[in-house]
Design a protein around this motif. Structure first.
Motif, mmCIF file in Angstrom:
data_model
loop_
_atom_site.group_PDB
_atom_site.id
_atom_site.type_symbol
_atom_site.label_atom_id
_atom_site.label_comp_id
_atom_site.label_asym_id
_atom_site.label_seq_id
_atom_site.Cartn_x
_atom_site.Cartn_y
_atom_site.Cartn_z
ATOM 1 N N THR A 1 54.339 60.766 54.736
ATOM 2 C CA THR A 1 54.771 59.377 54.777
ATOM 3 C C THR A 1 55.189 59.041 56.204
ATOM 4 O O THR A 1 55.329 59.929 57.049
ATOM 5 C CB THR A 1 55.950 59.125 53.830
ATOM 6 N N ARG B 1 51.365 55.583 48.800
ATOM 7 C CA ARG B 1 50.673 55.430 50.076
ATOM 8 C C ARG B 1 51.094 56.578 50.979
ATOM 9 O O ARG B 1 52.271 56.959 51.012
ATOM 10 C CB ARG B 1 50.991 54.087 50.747
ATOM 11 N N PRO C 1 49.721 50.168 56.043
ATOM 12 C CA PRO C 1 51.159 49.946 55.943
ATOM 13 C C PRO C 1 51.520 48.518 55.541
ATOM 14 O O PRO C 1 50.740 47.580 55.727
ATOM 15 C CB PRO C 1 51.640 50.212 57.368
ATOM 16 N N ALA D 1 56.758 49.153 60.248
ATOM 17 C CA ALA D 1 55.638 49.451 59.347
ATOM 18 C C ALA D 1 55.964 50.702 58.551
ATOM 19 O O ALA D 1 56.519 51.666 59.101
ATOM 20 C CB ALA D 1 54.349 49.650 60.138
ATOM 21 N N ASN D 2 55.633 50.683 57.254
ATOM 22 C CA ASN D 2 55.907 51.859 56.444
ATOM 23 C C ASN D 2 54.759 52.199 55.516
ATOM 24 O O ASN D 2 54.025 51.342 55.041
ATOM 25 C CB ASN D 2 57.192 51.682 55.631
ATOM 26 N N VAL D 3 54.615 53.497 55.296
ATOM 27 C CA VAL D 3 53.696 54.056 54.318
ATOM 28 C C VAL D 3 54.468 55.144 53.584
ATOM 29 O O VAL D 3 54.880 56.131 54.203
ATOM 30 C CB VAL D 3 52.431 54.640 55.000
ATOM 31 N N PHE E 1 47.551 52.749 62.098
ATOM 32 C CA PHE E 1 47.818 53.543 60.896
ATOM 33 C C PHE E 1 46.509 53.973 60.239
ATOM 34 O O PHE E 1 46.307 55.160 59.934
ATOM 35 C CB PHE E 1 48.649 52.726 59.906
ATOM 36 N N SER F 1 61.940 47.738 54.790
ATOM 37 C CA SER F 1 60.763 48.310 54.144
ATOM 38 C C SER F 1 61.058 48.464 52.666
ATOM 39 O O SER F 1 62.219 48.487 52.249
ATOM 40 C CB SER F 1 60.400 49.677 54.756
#
Length: 299
Positions: A139, A209, A224, A153-155, A118, A172
């Motif tokens: 995102t 983010r 993330p 995984a998250n943003v 990431f 998430s």
């Protein structure tokens, strides 16, 4: 054995080897498809809808990739929601998983490899654009599946939800500027969070983010949050979607809608169609990963 499907790539969409050229007349119609893992214990479906927006800035990627390091194919899934233009989302779609599988930690520590991918992808995008480039961003919600272990995984504010025995479990948490920890991080870096129709970083960005967003990069990071979930026989599916879905559909409602739909493509289409009918004003994009681990249940 490898299957690769990717959508909305620089104006093109690809399903297998088939090429599509979206036109400006593609306003609210769905583009959908799906595939399955070679052992048929996992399948996925996708549905992307331009909706009421003038342009499409959502992208996705879904792939079962053979690897010499793991006995099962590795499932790679992602939904990427662009803002300010499609460039960042398209770049991340093309780059993120390439950096992940080539990361030295891929063979031993999937979480670390994903975090590093990431951050590296964000740096590569910012470096590739140059000083006079557009300052768009995106995102991402991603999932890596090895056997029955899922690494999410998250943003940003795209989201993943696990449906297990009919119950919704978030995998998430949305990165919103007014989230206590996010606000503290932003203000600690010298930024501000203000109300401008919704809570925004510097009065501009409604997520805390993201990839890209060059002018806000000091405050809007691409590191993330990661959740690891071991899936059992009660795991039915994971729903990954942009906020075009989650703005109008709750986690539990989404699970309720698809719990009896075994076909992952049909499940994804049902979700995007329902979000559109409920008045979502955004692009609406969804990947549903359906599990069939019941055959492994000990009797």
């Amino acid at each position: 054995m490898s299957f690769l499907l990717q959508m909305w790539g620089g104006g093109n969409s690809k399903g297998g080897n088939e090429q599509h050229q979206p036109t400006s007349s593609q306003t609210s119609g769905n583009v959908a498809g799906g595939d399955h893992r070679p052992d048929r214990k996992v399948s996925f479906g996708y549905s992307l809808m331009r909706g009421k927006r003038a342009s499409m800035e959502d992208f996705y990627k879904a792939e079962f990739k053979a690897s010499p390091y793991y006995p099962d194919t590795v499932g790679l899934f992602g939904v990427f929601d662009g803002h300010g233009g499609p460039n960042a989302a398209d770049f991340v779609r093309q780059t993120l998983f390439e950096r992940f599988v080539s990361n030295p930690n891929f063979t031993k520590d999937l979480k670390t490899a994903l975090i590093e991918a990431f951050v590296e992808t964000d740096s590569l995008y910012l470096d590739s654009e140059g000083a006079g480039a557009k300052d768009d961003g995106c995102t991402a919600i991603t999932a890596v599946l090895v056997g029955q272990r899922l690494v999410v995984a998250n943003v940003g504010d795209s989201r993943a939800v696990l449906c297990r025995a009919g119950k919704a479990k978030p995998l998430s948490e949305d990165h919103k500027p007014n989230r206590t920890d996010e606000r503290a991080r932003i203000e600690g870096a010298g930024g501000v969070v203000v109300w401008a129709g919704t809570w925004r970083v510097g009065g501009v960005l409604a997520v805390s983010r993201a990839f890209g967003d060059r002018l806000l990069k000091r405050y809007v990071v691409a590191t993330p949050d990661v959740v690891i979930e071991d899936l059992d026989a009660d795991a039915e599916c994971v729903i990954m979607a942009t906020d075009g879905l989650w703005d109008v559909v709750t986690n539990q409602e989404a699970c309720n809608m698809v719990k009896d739909t075994r076909d992952a493509k049909q499940a994804a289409e049902r979700l995007t169609n329902e979000a559109f009918s409920r008045g979502s004003n955004d692009n609406i994009s969804c990947v549903v990963i359906r599990f069939n681990f019941n055959r492994d249940r000990v009797q």
